[in-house]
Write a protein that holds these residues in place. Structure first.
Motif, short mmCIF file in Angstrom:
data_model
loop_
_atom_site.label_atom_id
_atom_site.label_comp_id
_atom_site.label_asym_id
_atom_site.label_seq_id
_atom_site.Cartn_x
_atom_site.Cartn_y
_atom_site.Cartn_z
N SER A 155 -2.46 -11.95 -19.87
CA SER A 155 -1.38 -12.44 -19.02
C SER A 155 -0.20 -12.92 -19.85
CB SER A 155 -1.88 -13.57 -18.12
OG SER A 155 -2.43 -14.60 -18.90
N ASP A 156 0.94 -13.00 -19.20
CA ASP A 156 2.17 -13.45 -19.86
C ASP A 156 2.23 -14.98 -19.95
OD1 ASP A 156 3.27 -10.87 -20.27
OD2 ASP A 156 3.82 -10.80 -18.15
N ILE A 157 1.43 -15.64 -19.16
CA ILE A 157 1.40 -17.11 -19.18
C ILE A 157 -0.03 -17.56 -19.49
CG2 ILE A 157 3.30 -17.35 -17.55
CD1 ILE A 157 1.22 -17.82 -15.36
N LEU A 158 -0.16 -18.79 -19.96
CA LEU A 158 -1.47 -19.32 -20.27
C LEU A 158 -2.23 -19.59 -18.96
CD1 LEU A 158 -3.51 -20.38 -22.34
CD2 LEU A 158 -2.43 -22.62 -22.11
N GLU A 159 -3.39 -18.97 -18.83
CA GLU A 159 -4.22 -19.18 -17.66
C GLU A 159 -5.69 -18.94 -18.04
OE1 GLU A 159 -2.80 -16.44 -14.76
OE2 GLU A 159 -3.67 -14.69 -15.73
N GLY A 160 -6.55 -19.36 -17.18
CA GLY A 160 -7.97 -19.19 -17.45
C GLY A 160 -8.79 -19.70 -16.31
N GLY A 161 -10.10 -19.77 -16.53
CA GLY A 161 -10.97 -20.25 -15.48
C GLY A 161 -12.41 -20.33 -15.94
N VAL A 162 -13.19 -21.08 -15.18
CA VAL A 162 -14.62 -21.20 -15.41
C VAL A 162 -15.31 -21.08 -14.07
CG1 VAL A 162 -14.42 -22.60 -17.49
CG2 VAL A 162 -14.50 -23.72 -15.26
N ALA A 163 -16.56 -20.62 -14.09
CA ALA A 163 -17.33 -20.50 -12.86
C ALA A 163 -18.81 -20.69 -13.18
CB ALA A 163 -17.10 -19.14 -12.21
N VAL A 164 -19.51 -21.34 -12.26
CA VAL A 164 -20.95 -21.57 -12.39
C VAL A 164 -21.61 -21.23 -11.06
CG1 VAL A 164 -22.78 -23.26 -12.80
CG2 VAL A 164 -20.66 -23.36 -14.14
N THR A 165 -22.73 -20.49 -11.12
CA THR A 165 -23.48 -20.13 -9.93
C THR A 165 -24.93 -20.55 -10.10
OG1 THR A 165 -22.09 -18.20 -9.44
CG2 THR A 165 -24.27 -18.24 -8.46
N LEU A 166 -25.49 -21.16 -9.06
CA LEU A 166 -26.91 -21.49 -9.00
C LEU A 166 -27.47 -20.91 -7.73
CD1 LEU A 166 -26.86 -25.25 -10.13
CD2 LEU A 166 -27.45 -23.24 -11.51
N GLY A 167 -28.66 -20.30 -7.84
CA GLY A 167 -29.23 -19.65 -6.67
C GLY A 167 -30.74 -19.68 -6.67
N THR A 168 -31.30 -19.05 -5.66
CA THR A 168 -32.74 -18.96 -5.54
C THR A 168 -33.32 -18.06 -6.62
OG1 THR A 168 -32.48 -17.12 -3.98
CG2 THR A 168 -32.64 -19.33 -3.05
N GLN A 169 -34.63 -18.15 -6.80
CA GLN A 169 -35.36 -17.37 -7.80
C GLN A 169 -34.85 -17.64 -9.22
OE1 GLN A 169 -34.46 -13.67 -5.83
NE2 GLN A 169 -36.56 -13.48 -5.05
N GLY A 170 -34.32 -18.82 -9.43
CA GLY A 170 -33.86 -19.20 -10.75
C GLY A 170 -32.57 -18.53 -11.18
N LYS A 173 -8.98 -25.06 -3.03
CA LYS A 173 -7.79 -25.90 -3.05
C LYS A 173 -7.31 -26.02 -4.49
CE LYS A 173 -6.06 -30.59 -2.18
NZ LYS A 173 -6.41 -31.95 -1.73
N ASP A 174 -6.06 -25.64 -4.74
CA ASP A 174 -5.42 -25.84 -6.03
C ASP A 174 -6.27 -25.31 -7.19
OD1 ASP A 174 -3.32 -27.12 -4.74
OD2 ASP A 174 -4.23 -29.11 -4.97
N GLY A 175 -6.79 -24.12 -7.04
CA GLY A 175 -7.56 -23.49 -8.11
C GLY A 175 -9.03 -23.78 -8.08
N LEU A 176 -9.47 -24.78 -7.30
CA LEU A 176 -10.89 -25.08 -7.18
C LEU A 176 -11.47 -24.33 -5.99
CD1 LEU A 176 -13.40 -26.77 -7.97
CD2 LEU A 176 -12.57 -28.52 -6.38
N LYS A 177 -12.58 -23.63 -6.21
CA LYS A 177 -13.22 -22.85 -5.14
C LYS A 177 -14.71 -23.13 -5.15
CE LYS A 177 -11.95 -18.62 -4.35
NZ LYS A 177 -11.77 -17.14 -4.47
N VAL A 178 -15.25 -23.42 -3.97
CA VAL A 178 -16.68 -23.60 -3.78
C VAL A 178 -17.12 -22.59 -2.71
CG1 VAL A 178 -18.54 -25.17 -3.14
CG2 VAL A 178 -16.51 -26.05 -4.33
N SER A 179 -18.08 -21.74 -3.04
CA SER A 179 -18.50 -20.71 -2.09
C SER A 179 -20.02 -20.68 -2.00
CB SER A 179 -17.96 -19.35 -2.50
OG SER A 179 -18.35 -19.00 -3.80
N PHE A 180 -20.51 -20.28 -0.83
CA PHE A 180 -21.93 -20.18 -0.55
C PHE A 180 -22.23 -18.74 -0.12
CE2 PHE A 180 -20.31 -24.36 0.40
CZ PHE A 180 -21.20 -25.22 -0.24
#
Length: 827
Positions: free
Chosen positions: A200-215, A775-782
């Motif tokens: 990208s032309d600008i500094l950006e990034g992200g992190v994500a973590v997922t937890l689910g069934t069956q480990g 909201k504002d870059g934060l996302k929680v999904s199920f």
């Protein structure tokens, strides 16, 4: 701080939706909260009628009307940037946003969004086989694939690398139909294009973590931005994806179907002048898969086995292939079995130069893949019975697998005219140099022998003195492939509305193959060269600025291969190699935008004739009693692909796709591997097709498979995805999504003990639900995947077991219902 920019959603049906900026309306926030709760409890589809009821109100607002238009997709399917609605090809393009919203993590899951594409695997992401338009491999992998796969413009020769970790994709393009003139050999029935995100032309990034069934647990991170403003920018991504298991043996507690994937990707883009752009990247994957979850079918048709340890058991299995027994997992800790290990390094370097009268581009690629698979192949925790020299019966686990290592490099040089001219052209050169090291592992875990000796000679197959796997007993096959081609294309606007395109590629393919014995003795070096031409001719007519129709004729070529068991000297040495397989395809299609940009649709009708099938047949040499891969027979296919995207209101997007394919073997296509099996005569659907053919060995039995449906083909595929978004209070937004996929039944590949048509994999129904808040870059999904807990097998295989070499049908089982939560933050 990251700048605001429009988000593009390339839909699963060749459409792209704009995730627009939304203004919060407090009067609607309470209603939205009720909707979100209803979806979580009662399913996302319940709100769709309410959403449509809002259409009239939304239409009254010019602001809302503007945001309901579907975004125009830009793709590079023809190796140039153009709107998807202008491309005279049947293409499905799936964006990064759609991959995320639909929870797509690998190429097999991509079929949920792609009509006309099916993918089979023999478990643990091994032998991943895409099928497009009813064309699939019939030669057991002795030749080249039917679908060519590319990562950032570089061909991936190793079939183990087809299922990459979707770490940082800009989009994935699935091109249906032969495009060998554009992409070269093996673009026989289509192409899968992985296109990575650019820095990208600008500094950006992200992190994500997922937890689910069956480990299930996943973590990923990415950072992208400029290193020197306007000159150099770079991107780095990494992820870890783990799953403990999909099935568990309730007796011994051992598990199957788990995995651990570690992936990283780095890329850069250098622009030293406004005329020159240099970019490159590297993908690295280190993956491990547990043994696959399998279940055997008890023989229920054919004839009884009359000798050996399985005396009195019926040989064949007729009917639907499904989970017939609880999954059993053998303890293979003493056998050397490792599951499936895969290590992938894929790199590319690209340069583009904007010359005054034309453009020049070059792509260099280097890929190295190492895969070793060695896992349970019986489906019974205690193994299968073997007789000892004392007449006793001992149960031993059987293992099967192989090594598939490749090392290849390629370069392409392309010169093309400026695209704003009435007559446009492109020409170039391509070169590929590949090496592969393969081997097949078959063994027995002899830890239960306790000093006993097996009565059968097969008891010594790959056993050490303690009965463990012995790598030194494995024969290695070394192969090389060198490919060079020249290509030329021209495009001319006959009128402002009518455009003619012609594409041509000439390819020379040289292959070698040599076997190395366990003691290091080299066998005969087999060599063969092929030369062939691929073409595509297209007429496109623009009915209006928003609609076009096209007609095309094209051919595809799948590379040939070798028969190591053919005569090494004398008259019949020509059987050492089989030649390429060909197909010719005629296609009519159209694409259009309706209702002021709120609806997009595409339709393609096609007819395919595939000839010189690579299929097993009798040798011309009377001294060879077995079969060789030969070229005879045909597959004739007729079908359609339809896709639709609708955005009736700004918060609702619906994507749907339908694929229909009628793929049948043509007259004069025979299966010589099965009809001489005694069990075939006892099965009415098989017995009625047995005929006697005169061969060099005398009278040979064969099964006439003319008019029968080709294996690994679903006649009907259908997918629909519905995504609803809504602004809530305090800057929060809500999203709910439903994805449904249907695949009609398939027949497995035919082989000895498994005549075509007597058994099949049933219809598949996959339903996924997702909902989330951001909201504002934060996302929680199920999410809940496979809501219906559909366990229709990925594939069915007739396994020839070592105790008496009689086969037994086995099913590779998919993951059942699972769920989890993902938390992500982007800045």
């Amino acid at each position: 701080m990251k700048q605001s920019k429009p988000m593009l959603d390339i839909s699963s049906s060749s459409s792209l939706s704009n995730s627009s900026h939304r203004t919060c309306r407090s009067a609607r926030s309470g209603h939205a909260a009720q909707l979100s709760a209803a979806l979580l409890l009662g399913g996302l589809l319940a709100v769709v009628p309410q959403a449509f009821a809002q259409t009239a109100t939304a239409a009254a607002s010019a602001e809302v009307a503007n945001t309901t238009q579907l975004e125009q997709v830009v793709v590079t399917s023809r190796k140039k940037r153009e709107k998807l609605l202008d491309v005279p090809l049947s293409v499905t393009a799936v964006s990064a946003k759609t991959l995320e919203d639909a929870g797509i993590k690998n190429v097999q899951e991509l079929t949920r969004l792609t009509p006309g594409l099916t993918i089979n695997t023999s478990g643990a992401e091994a032998a991943v086989t895409p099928t497009i338009r009813g064309l699939t491999n019939l030669n057991g992998g002795a030749g080249d694939p039917n679908v060519a796969v590319f990562l950032d413009g570089v061909y991936l020769a190793n079939p183990s690398a087809v299922s990459l970790g979707l770490l940082d994709m800009e989009r994935i393009e699935i091109i249906k139909g032969p495009v060998g003139a554009l992409y070269g050999r093996n673009a026989f029935s289509g192409v899968i294009n992985y296109v990575s995100k650019r820095p990208s032309d600008i500094l950006e990034g992200g992190v994500a973590v997922t937890l689910g069934t069956q480990g299930a647990r996943t973590a990923s991170a990415t950072v992208s931005g400029p290193i020197k403003e306007g000159v150099l920018k770079a991107k780095l991504s990494a992820s870890v994806d783990e799953l403990d298991n999909t099935y568990k043996d309730k007796v011994n507690g051992l598990t199957a179907g788990g995995f651990r994937k570690k992936n990283a990707q780095a890329s850069f883009e250098l622009t030293p002048t406004n005329k020159l752009n240099i970019s490159g990247g590297a993908y690295y994957g280190d993956d491990f898969f547990q043994v696959a979850a399998i279940s055997y079918m008890t023989g229920n048709c054919g004839v009884l086995i009359t000798s050996g340890v399985t005396t009195g058991v019926l040989k064949q299995y007729c009917g639907e292939i499904k989970q017939q027994q609880a999954v059993e997992v053998a303890d293979l800790s003493g056998s050397g079995a490792t599951g499936n290990k895969r290590e992938v390094l894929a790199t590319h370097l690209r340069a583009n130069y904007d010359a005054p009268w034309f453009d020049v581009s070059t792509v260099l690629g280097y890929n190295k893949v190492k895969q070793e698979r060695f896992s349970d192949f019986t489906g019974y925790r205690n193994g299968i019975p073997f007789l000892t020299t004392t007449g006793a019966t001992v149960y031993l686990p059987e293992t099967f697998g192989g090594r598939f290592d490749t090392d290849d490099k390629s370069v392409e040089l392309r010169i093309s005219s400026k695209q704003d001219q009435r007559a446009r052209w492109a020409a170039g050169l391509y070169y590929f140099d590949g090496y592969r090291d393969t081997a097949t592992f078959v063994g027995l875990d002899g830890s239960n022998l306790n000093g006993q000796t097996l009565a059968s000679a097969t008891g010594n197959l790959y056993l050490t003195s303690t009965g463990q796997y012995k790598p030194a007993n494995v024969t290695t096959t070394l192969s090389t492939e060198k490919v060079s081609s020249e290509f030329l294309s021209g495009e001319f606007d006959i009128t402002p509305a009518l455009t003619a395109t012609a594409e041509l590629r000439h390819t020379v393919q040289d292959k070698t193959q040599q076997s190395i014995s366990p003691t290091g003795v080299a066998g005969t070096l087999l060599t063969k060269g092929y030369g062939f031409n691929n073409y595509r001719g297209t007429l496109r007519y623009k009915l209006s600025a928003d609609a076009m129709v096209y007609a095309s004729a094209a051919n595809g070529t799948k590379g040939g291969g070798f028969n190591p068991n053919a005569a090494l000297t004398g008259t019949y040495t020509y059987e050492q190699a089989f030649k390429p397989e060909e197909n010719t395809t005629y296609e009519l299609g159209g694409k259009a935008t309706f209702l002021g940009g709120k609806m997009q649709a595409g339709l393609a009708l096609y007819s395919v004739k595939s000839s010189d099938l690579q299929i097993s047949g009798p040798s011309d040499n009377p001294l060879i009693t077995g079969t060789l891969v030969k070229n005879f027979g045909s597959v004739e296919t007729k079908g359609l692909e339809f896709d639709l995207a609708v955005r009736p209101i700004r918060d609702l997007t619906i994507n749907a796709g339908l694929g229909y394919v009628d793929a049948k073997f043509g007259n004069g296509t025979y299966d010589f591997n099965v009809a001489d099996v005694a069990g075939c005569a006892a099965i009415p659907s098989c017995a009625g097709r047995i005929l006697t053919i005169t061969t060099p060995q005398g009278s040979s039995k064969a099964m006439d498979i003319s008019g029968m449906t080709a294996p690994q083909v679903s006649k009907v595929t259908f997918n629909i995805g519905t995504q609803l978004t809504h602004p809530l209070a305090n800057g929060w937004n809500w999203m709910g999504r439903v994805d449904y996929r249907f695949e009609s039944k398939q027949f497995p590949k035919f082989a000895q003990g498994n005549p075509l048509g007597i058994s099949w994999i049933g219809d598949r129904h996959l339903l996924n639900l997702r909902t989330g808040f951001d909201k504002d870059g934060l996302k929680v999904s199920f999410f809940i995947n496979n809501v219906l807990d559909d366990k229709t097998p990925d594939s069915g295989v007739s396994n020839v077991r070592l105790n008496d070499f009689n086969g037994q049908m086995m099913a590779f089982l998919p993951a059942g219902r699972s769920g989890g939560v993902t938390v992500a933050y982007q800045y």
